[in-house]
Motif scaffolding. Structure first.
Motif, PDB file in Angstrom:
ATOM      1  N   CYS A   9       0.802  -1.220   0.000  1.00 46.77           N
ATOM      2  CA  CYS A   9       0.000   0.000   0.000  1.00 46.77           C
ATOM      3  C   CYS A   9       0.841   1.278   0.000  1.00 46.77           C
ATOM      4  O   CYS A   9       1.653   1.489   0.886  1.00 46.77           O
ATOM      5  N   PRO A  10       0.634   2.100  -1.030  1.00 48.57           N
ATOM      6  CA  PRO A  10       1.419   3.327  -1.163  1.00 48.57           C
ATOM      7  C   PRO A  10       1.287   4.207   0.074  1.00 48.57           C
ATOM      8  O   PRO A  10       2.242   4.820   0.520  1.00 48.57           O
ATOM      9  N   SER A  11       0.087   4.227   0.620  1.00 46.02           N
ATOM     10  CA  SER A  11      -0.110   5.146   1.736  1.00 46.02           C
ATOM     11  C   SER A  11       0.708   4.735   2.949  1.00 46.02           C
ATOM     12  O   SER A  11       0.992   5.545   3.818  1.00 46.02           O
ATOM     13  N   SER A  12       1.116   3.494   2.997  1.00 41.03           N
ATOM     14  CA  SER A  12       1.849   3.063   4.183  1.00 41.03           C
ATOM     15  C   SER A  12       3.287   3.574   4.190  1.00 41.03           C
ATOM     16  O   SER A  12       3.982   3.453   5.174  1.00 41.03           O
ATOM     17  N   VAL A  13       3.717   4.123   3.079  1.00 48.83           N
ATOM     18  CA  VAL A  13       5.062   4.706   3.080  1.00 48.83           C
ATOM     19  C   VAL A  13       5.010   6.224   3.063  1.00 48.83           C
ATOM     20  O   VAL A  13       6.053   6.872   2.982  1.00 48.83           O
ATOM     21  N   MET A  14       3.832   6.775   3.147  1.00 46.40           N
ATOM     22  CA  MET A  14       3.728   8.234   3.170  1.00 46.40           C
ATOM     23  C   MET A  14       4.553   8.796   4.324  1.00 46.40           C
ATOM     24  O   MET A  14       4.543   8.260   5.415  1.00 46.40           O
ATOM     25  N   PRO A  15       5.219   9.889   4.062  1.00 45.23           N
ATOM     26  CA  PRO A  15       6.172  10.405   5.034  1.00 45.23           C
ATOM     27  C   PRO A  15       5.496  11.074   6.222  1.00 45.23           C
ATOM     28  O   PRO A  15       5.998  11.044   7.328  1.00 45.23           O
ATOM     29  N   ILE A  16       4.387  11.714   5.984  1.00 51.32           N
ATOM     30  CA  ILE A  16       3.769  12.409   7.100  1.00 51.32           C
ATOM     31  C   ILE A  16       2.367  11.896   7.324  1.00 51.32           C
ATOM     32  O   ILE A  16       1.771  11.274   6.466  1.00 51.32           O
ATOM     33  N   ARG A  17       1.857  12.211   8.464  1.00 49.49           N
ATOM     34  CA  ARG A  17       0.509  11.814   8.789  1.00 49.49           C
ATOM     35  C   ARG A  17      -0.194  13.055   9.282  1.00 49.49           C
ATOM     36  O   ARG A  17       0.362  13.825  10.055  1.00 49.49           O
ATOM     37  N   ASP A  38      13.723  10.679   3.306  1.00 45.02           N
ATOM     38  CA  ASP A  38      12.709  10.646   2.255  1.00 45.02           C
ATOM     39  C   ASP A  38      12.904  11.746   1.210  1.00 45.02           C
ATOM     40  O   ASP A  38      12.047  11.942   0.350  1.00 45.02           O
TER      41      ASP A  38
END
Lengths: 123, 123
Positions: free
Chosen positions: A13-21, A66
């Motif tokens: 899942c791409p979102s699981s590597v998103m840098p910020i939340r 990142d």
DNA sequence: GGTACTTGTTACTTCAACGATACTGAGTTA
DNA sequence: TAACTCAGTATCGTTGAAGTAACAAGTACC
């Protein structure tokens, strides 16, 4: 209404590597601090009241990893280190702004709902 | 460049109560599943391959608590429960879309930077 | 009688993020 | 000689999210 596509989310899942939340403690705030130019460690630390140097270091390292910020150390005494947004990091300001705007406009409503819910379930 | 405003972030930081996180494991994805209408527990579970019922329950409860989704249980056998976006929850789709768009456009660049960084620091 | 379906619950464990506090090194200032 | 500056490290502890596995209840189907 059609059924959900079982493949609609990538397993990696791409979102699981998103840098910020959104709502993460520090990353987005650090990026916002760098919006108007390079800043020093202590300078960033001030508005992020309460962040410990260990946590700020970790946050900055993650952003650097990142490719969102650069770290430049000057060989001076006392040491000077500057953090700056990369072009990639700068592109992230836009979705962050969208999320901040949402919070600005809807957070009271959310908190109200939360309070009402908590009141219902446990007096 | 002016110094950072020490008060630029609220001490009771709004972002710390934000319901979703970009890159959080499940919340945003659940909201997206509900985009086109009410869905049932098992229906949501399918595209979220790997989510355990416990975690999905917890995620849905949190979203319900924040007034972003409603839960409607029908007294049938076997049980049927439907989850649906509230108007407030629907407003969140916009910033989520902004973040998804960012990921779509820039994630490869981020992953590339990450790989290069990891290669530098540990061969 | 045994099994499946649906929407969960409960108990236990693991892991990463966050946090508090103290300390370092090198030179410069008082 | 002591204190100060800056950018961190080191050590330890807390917390919450997530994961694993097993179980439940009522009815229908085989």
């Amino acid at each position: 209404m059609p059924p959900l596509d079982p493949e609609m989310f990538d397993p990696a899942c791409p979102s699981s590597v998103m840098p910020i939340r959104i709502g993460e403690k520090w990353s987005a705030m650090v990026l916002i601090c760098l919006e108007h130019g390079p800043r020093r460690f202590t300078e960033i630390r001030t508005p992020l009241r309460g962040i410990t140097p260990k946590v700020l270091t970790g946050t900055l390292r993650a952003l650097e990893r990142d490719g969102l910020v650069t770290r430049t150390a000057y060989l001076e005494i006392p040491p000077r280190v500057e953090y700056e947004l990369t072009p990639l990091g700068r592109t992230l300001l836009e979705p962050i702004a969208a999320c901040r705007a949402w919070a600005q406009n809807h957070l009271p409503q959310l908190l109200e709902a939360r309070e009402a819910y908590d009141h219902r379930v446990s007096g």
